[in-house]
Scaffold this active site. Structure first.
Site, PDB file in Angstrom:
ATOM      1  N   LYS A 112      18.018 -41.848 -48.875  1.00  0.00           N
ATOM      2  CA  LYS A 112      18.895 -41.929 -47.700  1.00  0.00           C
ATOM      3  C   LYS A 112      20.348 -42.048 -48.149  1.00  0.00           C
ATOM      4  CE  LYS A 112      20.317 -45.415 -45.797  1.00  0.00           C
ATOM      5  NZ  LYS A 112      21.621 -46.158 -45.684  1.00  0.00           N
ATOM      6  N   HIS A 124       8.034 -41.731 -58.646  1.00  0.00           N
ATOM      7  CA  HIS A 124       6.930 -42.506 -58.087  1.00  0.00           C
ATOM      8  C   HIS A 124       7.430 -43.737 -57.333  1.00  0.00           C
ATOM      9  CE1 HIS A 124       4.509 -40.240 -61.015  1.00  0.00           C
ATOM     10  NE2 HIS A 124       5.302 -40.705 -61.951  1.00  0.00           N
ATOM     11  N   ASN A 147      20.266 -51.956 -51.083  1.00  0.00           N
ATOM     12  CA  ASN A 147      21.591 -51.520 -50.615  1.00  0.00           C
ATOM     13  C   ASN A 147      22.233 -52.421 -49.570  1.00  0.00           C
ATOM     14  OD1 ASN A 147      19.660 -50.758 -48.712  1.00  0.00           O
ATOM     15  ND2 ASN A 147      20.745 -48.889 -48.128  1.00  0.00           N
TER      16      ASN A 147
END
Length: 225
Positions: A112, A124, A147
């Site tokens: 994102k 993975h 984040n």
């Protein structure tokens, strides 16, 4: 302070010839500055991509014809998937993602608001958000970028010399070229890892890791020999 600021610069972390975002990133000094306008940049770049090489599979989702996208993967707009890249089973690209050439976005990986330079591997169970991963950087299985701070305050880049304000609530990690992150490691908000550095598996990393270093468990950082 001078050493810190230099180490954080885009020009110190990345070879900009290895991403379609090279000119875009060149307009900033520090990598977190590029996160705010990334969505708009991708929306502007997509229509300019060669139509003989890229197909727009959904509105604002551009995929190179040589890329392999597994049927169970989700590609959210806007995103660009570069040549010879694999997006594997159950990958979840939420949007605002520029994925370069020869990359691996593996099973159950979530992206994102990111730039993945060419040759990046997130193979993975990785989460990468509000981050930039440099040329041929690699995240081991289960390693993630965090984040958002637990107290939801603005992210600060920490170093022994001085803190640097980002002015952003959401900031992940910035991996320089050829960085190796060990399995099941957590990169805390605002982590910066210099070129050619490595992180031991199951590490909790914060602050600035200099180039050509090894980050061991417990936050111990030593130069590579």
């Amino acid at each position: 302070m001078k050493r810190l600021v230099t180490a954080l610069k885009i020009t110190e972390l990345y070879d900009l010839s290895h991403t379609a975002a090279g000119d875009y990133l060149a307009g900033f000094t520090y990598p977190w500055q590029a996160l705010e306008g990334l969505k708009d940049f991708i929306l502007a770049l997509g229509p300019k991509l060669p139509k003989e090489e890229y197909e727009e599979r959904e509105p604002n989702v551009w995929v190179h014809k040589s890329a392999k996208v597994f049927p169970s993967a989700y590609l959210g707009a806007p995103c660009i998937i570069g040549p010879d890249t694999e997006v594997r089973h159950c990958a979840f690209i939420r949007g605002s993602a520029l994925v370069g050439a020869g990359c691996v976005v593996g099973n159950s990986v979530e992206l994102k608001n990111v730039i993945l330079f060419d040759g990046v591997q997130t193979p993975h169970y990785n989460y990468v958000g509000d981050s930039i991963l440099g040329y041929k950087s690699h995240m081991g299985a289960g390693s993630i970028t965090s984040n958002v701070k637990s107290d939801k305050t603005l992210v600060v880049i920490h170093d022994q010399m001085a803190p640097v304000e980002t002015g952003r609530k959401k900031v992940g990690a910035f991996l320089g070229d050829h960085v190796e992150v060990g399995c099941n490691s957590v990169l805390n908000p605002g982590t910066v890892i210099g070129r050619n550095s490595s992180v031991y598996p199951v590490s909790c990393v914060r602050g600035v890791i200099p180039a050509n270093s090894i980050c061991k468990s417990g936050g111990v950082v030593v130069p590579k020999q």
